[in-house]
Enzyme design. Sequence first.
Site, PDB file in Angstrom:
ATOM      1  N   HIS A   1       0.842  -1.202   0.000  1.00 41.29           N
ATOM      2  CA  HIS A   1       0.000   0.000   0.000  1.00 41.29           C
ATOM      3  C   HIS A   1       0.871   1.243   0.000  1.00 41.29           C
ATOM      4  O   HIS A   1       1.818   1.345   0.771  1.00 41.29           O
ATOM      5  CB  HIS A   1      -0.902   0.014   1.233  1.00 41.29           C
ATOM      6  CG  HIS A   1      -2.125   0.845   1.060  1.00 41.29           C
ATOM      7  ND1 HIS A   1      -3.359   0.334   0.721  1.00 41.29           N
ATOM      8  CD2 HIS A   1      -2.304   2.183   1.169  1.00 41.29           C
ATOM      9  CE1 HIS A   1      -4.241   1.309   0.637  1.00 41.29           C
ATOM     10  NE2 HIS A   1      -3.622   2.448   0.897  1.00 41.29           N
TER      11      HIS A   1
ATOM     12  N   LYS B   1      -7.509  -1.041   6.376  1.00 33.00           N
ATOM     13  CA  LYS B   1      -7.781  -1.875   5.194  1.00 33.00           C
ATOM     14  C   LYS B   1      -6.901  -3.127   5.220  1.00 33.00           C
ATOM     15  O   LYS B   1      -7.325  -4.204   4.844  1.00 33.00           O
ATOM     16  CB  LYS B   1      -7.521  -1.070   3.911  1.00 33.00           C
ATOM     17  CG  LYS B   1      -8.585  -0.006   3.650  1.00 33.00           C
ATOM     18  CD  LYS B   1      -8.456   0.633   2.274  1.00 33.00           C
ATOM     19  CE  LYS B   1      -7.423   1.713   2.170  1.00 33.00           C
ATOM     20  NZ  LYS B   1      -7.705   2.960   2.878  1.00 33.00           N
TER      21      LYS B   1
ATOM     22  N   ARG C   1     -12.545  13.040   3.693  1.00 32.41           N
ATOM     23  CA  ARG C   1     -11.203  13.648   3.781  1.00 32.41           C
ATOM     24  C   ARG C   1     -10.756  14.174   2.429  1.00 32.41           C
ATOM     25  O   ARG C   1     -10.115  15.222   2.335  1.00 32.41           O
ATOM     26  CB  ARG C   1     -10.192  12.618   4.305  1.00 32.41           C
ATOM     27  CG  ARG C   1     -10.338  12.331   5.793  1.00 32.41           C
ATOM     28  CD  ARG C   1      -9.507  11.130   6.200  1.00 32.41           C
ATOM     29  NE  ARG C   1      -8.104  11.309   5.976  1.00 32.41           N
ATOM     30  CZ  ARG C   1      -7.266  10.360   5.514  1.00 32.41           C
ATOM     31  NH1 ARG C   1      -7.712   9.130   5.262  1.00 32.41           N
ATOM     32  NH2 ARG C   1      -6.009  10.611   5.317  1.00 32.41           N
TER      33      ARG C   1
ATOM     34  N   SER D   1      -6.291   4.858   8.165  1.00 26.41           N
ATOM     35  CA  SER D   1      -6.960   4.540   6.901  1.00 26.41           C
ATOM     36  C   SER D   1      -6.243   3.382   6.194  1.00 26.41           C
ATOM     37  O   SER D   1      -6.860   2.393   5.778  1.00 26.41           O
ATOM     38  CB  SER D   1      -6.970   5.796   6.012  1.00 26.41           C
ATOM     39  OG  SER D   1      -7.316   5.475   4.708  1.00 26.41           O
TER      40      SER D   1
ATOM     41  N   ASP E   1     -13.760   3.392   6.920  1.00 29.21           N
ATOM     42  CA  ASP E   1     -12.760   4.036   6.043  1.00 29.21           C
ATOM     43  C   ASP E   1     -13.414   4.522   4.763  1.00 29.21           C
ATOM     44  O   ASP E   1     -13.048   5.578   4.232  1.00 29.21           O
ATOM     45  CB  ASP E   1     -11.602   3.077   5.727  1.00 29.21           C
ATOM     46  CG  ASP E   1     -10.515   3.773   4.901  1.00 29.21           C
ATOM     47  OD1 ASP E   1     -10.038   4.840   5.352  1.00 29.21           O
ATOM     48  OD2 ASP E   1     -10.165   3.290   3.818  1.00 29.21           O
TER      49      ASP E   1
END
Length: 442
Positions: free
Chosen positions: A81, A186, A167, A182, A160
Amino acid sequence: MTAYDIIEAKKHGKTLSKAQIDAFVRMVADETASDAQIAAFCMAVCIRGMTDEEAVFLTQAMADSGERLSPPADGIFADKHSTGGVSDSTTLVLVPVLASLGVKCAKYSGRGLGHTGGTLDKLESFAGFNVNLTAQQFSSQVERIGAAIAGQTKTTVPADKRMYAVRDVTATVDSIPLIASSVMSKKLASFAQVILLDVKYGDGAFMKTARAAEQLARLMVAAGTAAGRQVEAAVTDMSAPLGDAIGCNAEVREVIEVLRGKRNNLSRLSLLHCERILRMAQGTEEKRAKTLVQEAIDSGAALEKFRQIVSAQGGDTAAFDDAEALPLAPERVILRAPGAGKLHIHAQALGKACAQLGGGRQREGEDIDHTVGILLKRRAGDSVAQGEEVAEVFCRERRQEALDLAQSAFEVRHSYRARPLVHCIISKEDISDVRYQKKDNG
Ligand code: URA
């Protein structure tokens, strides 16, 4: 305990308890909290901050806001990520390469955030591509073809899903606890055991300095390690765009070129990440990992795997045979070097310009224009002559403010000092300063 009271407490800089954080996240997930309350909470966190412990509690509450996915079978599953950058399509290169080498990738991604592009938006460049997989569809695709890339849904990490969208349009992205929670919510809601985080720093990143990025990296590695996952973070340079394309269709075209062998910083970093994950997941020795990853590209296996993933998720695969299936907007504007010397390219200005041309959202849930974008003709550090073409903008309308912003991204100076692509690696050995005691949370 009301959302109002919790927001008020954070507004005054109080440390929230686990019970307050759990309650707020529950209200986000079950839609008792309004978008305005989510925005106020996020702004209070941006301004007042959170302790490491609050950030980990927030991460855990968000991960538990929906169902946690279970692996479809025994085995090692991997994920990667990025904290967000400009022309950062590493996921779309990395997932097919690894899956073609037998490393199963279970990837939960996000949409564009602020001036940065999002993997889900890019995947939707393929007409029909479904990012809203159910837990069952996600797991069974990972098992069947070795990879799936999906987004948060109303049942998986729903907190999220809502906070992310709010956001994006309320200038509440660049906060270490909000990014950490965030990203890691996930990762924890899904089942990947091996997780590589790409934590960006520099002009085009949310963390402007290496020091801030390292702090974010340590917090995320600590949250993942506390949850029993094998996590490492690469702190990487995002001062200039990573690849040569910005905007959804343009970036997806570039990913296909990279999987066909194109070389630039996008391919270099993606392949370095693949090698690191191979080492983490299978203990593959460095030289062997490099060879395997290069073979996945050279043999066409990675490109074929990407086509398979797109097809499995309902996407039109025509672009694999004809780039024009991913069209670029019809208006073309040439950007030129403002002087002679070494070219500097400010990534954030280009990301914002692309968003203003329609490639990003100004309001929550808006459709974006996949065809707008910017193609770089010269790279950061190149020697250029005054007036030389440095980029081409593709748009539908010539919005002067956005075009001026894009032009302002190009600066020419006497010298250019390239930063290393990878600044450092943070692993569980480097997290002793994170103030989170696992025993407090069971
Ligand atoms: N990626 C995410 O999933 N969340 C963030 O806040 C930033 C990048």
